[in-house]
Design a protein around this motif. Structure first.
Motif, PDB file in Angstrom:
ATOM      1  N   SER A 291     -21.130  58.282 -50.393  1.00 55.43           N
ATOM      2  CA  SER A 291     -21.556  57.366 -49.249  1.00 55.43           C
ATOM      3  C   SER A 291     -22.915  56.772 -49.322  1.00 55.43           C
ATOM      4  O   SER A 291     -23.776  57.522 -50.151  1.00 55.43           O
ATOM      5  N   THR A 292     -23.199  55.573 -49.149  1.00 53.64           N
ATOM      6  CA  THR A 292     -24.411  54.925 -49.055  1.00 53.64           C
ATOM      7  C   THR A 292     -24.673  54.072 -48.145  1.00 53.64           C
ATOM      8  O   THR A 292     -23.652  53.483 -47.342  1.00 53.64           O
ATOM      9  N   VAL A 293     -25.849  53.790 -47.425  1.00 55.11           N
ATOM     10  CA  VAL A 293     -26.074  52.827 -46.470  1.00 55.11           C
ATOM     11  C   VAL A 293     -26.189  51.434 -47.006  1.00 55.11           C
ATOM     12  O   VAL A 293     -26.808  51.157 -48.111  1.00 55.11           O
ATOM     13  N   ASP A 295     -27.217  47.692 -47.736  1.00 54.26           N
ATOM     14  CA  ASP A 295     -28.446  47.208 -47.627  1.00 54.26           C
ATOM     15  C   ASP A 295     -28.512  45.786 -47.061  1.00 54.26           C
ATOM     16  O   ASP A 295     -28.958  44.590 -47.420  1.00 54.26           O
ATOM     17  N   TYR A 297     -27.992  44.313 -42.350  1.00 51.45           N
ATOM     18  CA  TYR A 297     -27.698  44.545 -41.336  1.00 51.45           C
ATOM     19  C   TYR A 297     -26.578  43.593 -40.881  1.00 51.45           C
ATOM     20  O   TYR A 297     -26.111  42.486 -41.105  1.00 51.45           O
ATOM     21  N   LYS A 310     -27.157  48.985 -39.862  1.00 50.02           N
ATOM     22  CA  LYS A 310     -26.876  48.876 -41.234  1.00 50.02           C
ATOM     23  C   LYS A 310     -25.707  50.038 -41.285  1.00 50.02           C
ATOM     24  O   LYS A 310     -25.880  50.881 -40.962  1.00 50.02           O
ATOM     25  N   THR A 312     -22.397  52.328 -42.908  1.00 48.64           N
ATOM     26  CA  THR A 312     -22.289  52.945 -44.131  1.00 48.64           C
ATOM     27  C   THR A 312     -21.259  52.887 -44.860  1.00 48.64           C
ATOM     28  O   THR A 312     -19.967  52.581 -44.384  1.00 48.64           O
ATOM     29  N   PHE A 331     -20.270  53.014 -38.959  1.00 51.21           N
ATOM     30  CA  PHE A 331     -21.698  53.451 -38.454  1.00 51.21           C
ATOM     31  C   PHE A 331     -21.892  54.894 -38.421  1.00 51.21           C
ATOM     32  O   PHE A 331     -22.768  55.167 -37.559  1.00 51.21           O
ATOM     33  N   SER A 333     -22.881  58.628 -39.298  1.00 54.52           N
ATOM     34  CA  SER A 333     -24.070  58.821 -40.209  1.00 54.52           C
ATOM     35  C   SER A 333     -23.848  59.085 -41.570  1.00 54.52           C
ATOM     36  O   SER A 333     -22.515  59.329 -42.100  1.00 54.52           O
ATOM     37  N   LEU A 334     -24.880  59.132 -42.481  1.00 52.93           N
ATOM     38  CA  LEU A 334     -24.579  59.167 -43.936  1.00 52.93           C
ATOM     39  C   LEU A 334     -24.051  60.649 -44.125  1.00 52.93           C
ATOM     40  O   LEU A 334     -24.278  61.625 -43.410  1.00 52.93           O
TER      41      LEU A 334
END
Length: 713
Positions: A291-293, A295, A297, A310, A312, A331, A333-334
């Motif tokens: 997983s990654t956030v 880049d 909004y 942002k 995930t 949305f 958490s990572l």
């Protein structure tokens, strides 16, 4: 006709077989008869295909052959027997060099005998476990003992005056039964003396339990207080303690508490190989998940003026073909458990309906993945935990976790994240500039430019995935000789298809309800007379109506039920029932929440609460004005009534005339209404109405007099 591993086929005469393995080079398929206690046998692929075309054989539904099993409903005994059998089967499979060899009696017999020697069990025990493993679809729960077919499921023997168990041979005293009170002492003693870093032995733990709980009195000898035990016939034996220790014990807890969690993860957890080991066997051999956030909004879909942050992105990728097999945007958490599980569920389920939810129409061959992998590689975030391990291992999948701070172990999926960002960032608003969350002095805040909702981002990512899978050329992919001879394009879907035809790896499918049961997050819902209530939303189905859930709730009161759900879309929830999962849909008046995820629904409800709060403030202010107006009207009416009240009439006369007064008042109101209607077109309407108002009392008295005269007559 596509033939998959785990597929069930029914012959016209009634026999049902399960496909276990296919050698694509020799076109030999190994099947097992579900109605017989015999080993698998080979079949020619051409013969099966012919039987399917002539309808001598039909594809059988998986329902009825795999029951939905919840881990928390299993007894400790069932778990112990299942896990012990699973150890034997995994050991047996690892002893053969190639999976196909286990279906050949020469190699299988040798492997079974080796298991018998290592685990000290009989030949028939291993044989029966192996047959149950194959018949049940090669998953761990297929090895569960069939306690559900026996009476008294999950119940222990009742404690009575008679001693249970084998009579003692050397002692005339029969001892005591272990009741709930003694079991509680055993648990307390184990927690106090065994599950800690002191590493006390079980014998020492047993003796310390006797000291703490079974001493009867203390006698002083030479000034020393000594605890005295009762007779041995009044004490639980060490063998009884060992019996209940084995029932209570959890191996992971034992190792973690006595040697430390780090030691358990390093030396005792089942992790085999590196990130690409065995991936060359073919498609669905090894998947990577990460997983990654994102880049950029996003804005809320119900109010685009709200910036929601942002999201995930979770990706699952097939290592052999580099095909992206599943996605999830959330949305959470990572390294979220829920985010990872939903991404895996998306990987294992068909994609056509999923894409249609976001307005993208695809054919099955555009994203041809709906299978269960053999192994999954993740970092120490997504799939690190007992709950997650159980969920995935129930599907017959092995888990690998990469070491901390070593992103290079998952270089394939890290590269996919990079490629997605390169495709998306140049076009979207609200993207992070230069990888920094803070803007330089004089620059506008890029977060204020956000314009895409999560649904729109999903559409973009799906299109990027379809491009990657069907058109992206893997320049650095190393092909083998067969791929060179067949001139296979280095495109993920082409490599995937070629691997299915020529590699040892093959696709394994499981019923959708089994995947949903183990991967979707679960929760409790309430059955009410208005529907099944979950997160302040109501659901129903034809099954629920026919079963009378809501009538029962209205008569006997609400009850709870366990459900699982897709957090990306709460239009449906799934209820666990004995005959499988039941799909419930949102009621029509709540379809505003359809196709919306859990986070977005919570945002909508939060926004509604804020709007309601503002409205209630205004309502309260206006209510104060209303109270003031009512008080003034009542005050005026009271003053006018006091002026016109005739105190000379008796109370009884006033009360007695209420009915007649009402009749006269009704005639008066009708007359007034007629006069108003006749005078609508008059120029000086105010004057006319004013004159009439002065004569109202006189008119009332005239009508009252007439009414009394008519009554007297």
């Amino acid at each position: 006709m596509k033939i998959y591993e785990n597929m069930l086929l029914r012959y016209n005469e009634g026999k049902v077989v399960r496909i276990l393995y296919e050698n694509r080079k020799t076109s030999i398929i190994y099947v097992i008869d579900l109605d017989a206690n015999r080993m698998p046998y080979p079949q020619k692929r051409e013969m099966l295909v012919t039987h399917l075309k002539t309808q001598e054989v039909s594809v059988e539904d998986e329902r009825g052959y795999n029951r939905v099993i919840l881990e928390e409903e299993l007894s400790e005994s069932e778990k112990l027997k299942r896990d012990h059998a699973w150890e034997m089967i995994m050991f047996l499979i690892r002893t053969v060099e190639n999976e196909e060899l286990i279906y050949l009696s020469k190699y299988r017999e040798r492997a079974i005998k080796e298991v018998c020697q290592v685990f000290k069990v009989s030949y028939n025990t291993v044989k029966n476990y192996l047959i149950r493993y194959w018949k049940g679809g090669k998953i761990r729960n297929s090895l569960l003992p069939n306690y559900f077919n026996c009476g008294g499921r999950g119940k222990e023997r009742k404690v009575s005056g008679k001693k249970r168990g084998r009579p003692r041979l050397r002692d005339v005293h029969q001892g005591i039964n272990v009741d709930d009170h003694i079991k509680k002492m055993f648990k307390i003693g184990l927690n106090r003396y065994y599950y800690n870093e002191r590493n006390n032995s079980l014998k020492t733990t047993y003796e310390l339990i006797l000291k703490d709980f079974f001493t009867t009195e203390q006698v002083t000898q030479n000034g020393v207080t000594i605890p005295i035990l009762p007779k041995s016939s009044e004490l639980p034996t060490y063998h009884q303690f060992l019996y209940w220790y084995k029932k209570f014990n959890n191996l992971q807890r034992e190792v973690s508490s006595r040697k430390g969690t780090r030691v358990y993860h390093q030396n005792y957890r089942s992790i085999i190989g590196d990130s690409t080991q065995d991936a060359g066997m073919g498609p669905a051999t090894l998947w990577q998940i990460d997983s990654t956030v994102f880049d950029m909004y996003c804005v809320s879909s119900f109010n685009r003026d709200l910036i929601v942050g942002k999201p995930t992105l979770f990706l699952t990728i097939d290592v052999y073909s580099r095909l992206i097999v599943g996605i999830n945007i959330t949305f959470e958490s990572l390294n979220s458990y829920t985010g990872a599980m939903v991404a895996l569920a998306n990987s294992m389920l068909p994609k056509k309906e999923f894409c249609a939810k976001y307005g993208i129409d695809i054919a099955e061959e555009d994203w041809p993945v709906a299978c269960v992998p053999k192994r999954i590689l993740a970092d120490r975030g997504e799939l690190n935990g007992k709950q997650i391990e159980n969920a995935i291992q129930h599907l017959g999948i092995s888990i690998q976790n990469s070491p901390p701070y070593r992103a290079d172990y998952k270089g394939i999926i890290e590269a996919s994240f990079h490629q997605l960002n390169l495709k998306v960032k140049p076009f979207v608003d609200g993207a992070v500039i230069n990888g920094k969350n803070q803007s330089e002095r004089g620059q506008s805040d890029y977060r204020l430019k956000a314009s895409l909702t999560v649904e729109e981002l999903y559409r973009i990512v799906i299109k990027c995935v379809l491009f990657h899978n069907n058109y992206h050329v893997l320049s650095h992919y190393i092909v083998d000789e067969m791929m060179l001879e067949d001139e296979v394009e280095k495109i993920p879907v082409k490599i995937w298809e070629h691997g299915l035809q020529n590699k040892i790896g093959q696709l394994r499918t499981l019923p959708e309800e089994v995947i949903i049961t183990h991967l979707f997050p679960s929760d409790q819902a309430k059955i009410t007379p208005k529907g099944v209530l979950f997160r302040k939303m109501l659901y129903a189905s034809e099954y629920a109506l026919k079963s009378g859930w809501f009538q029962i709730a209205r008569i006997k009161g609400s009850s709870t039920v366990k459900i699982c759900y897709d957090p990306r879309d709460l239009k449906h929830i799934y209820v666990f029932e004995e005959n499988g999962l039941q799909k419930l849909a949102l009621l029509d008046h709540l379809l505003i929440f359809s196709n919306k995820g859990l986070e977005e629904i919570e945002q909508i409800k939060k926004y509604e609460q804020e709007v309601d709060m503002k409205s209630k403030e205004k309502e309260l202010q206006e209510k104060m004005k209303l109270f003031k107006d009512i008080e003034q009207i009542v005050k005026d009416g009271r003053q006018k009534t006091d002026v016109e009240r005739d105190d000379s009439k008796s109370k009884s006369k006033k009360i007695k005339g209420i009915k007649e007064n009402q009749r006269v008042e009704r005639l008066l109101q009708r007359q007034k209404a007629m006069n108003v209607q006749q005078d609508v077109n008059l120029v000086d309407s105010d004057m006319v109405l004013g004159e009439e108002s002065e004569d109202e009392l006189a008119l009332f008295r005239q009508m009252q007099a007439l009414d009394w005269e008519d009554r007297d007559e």
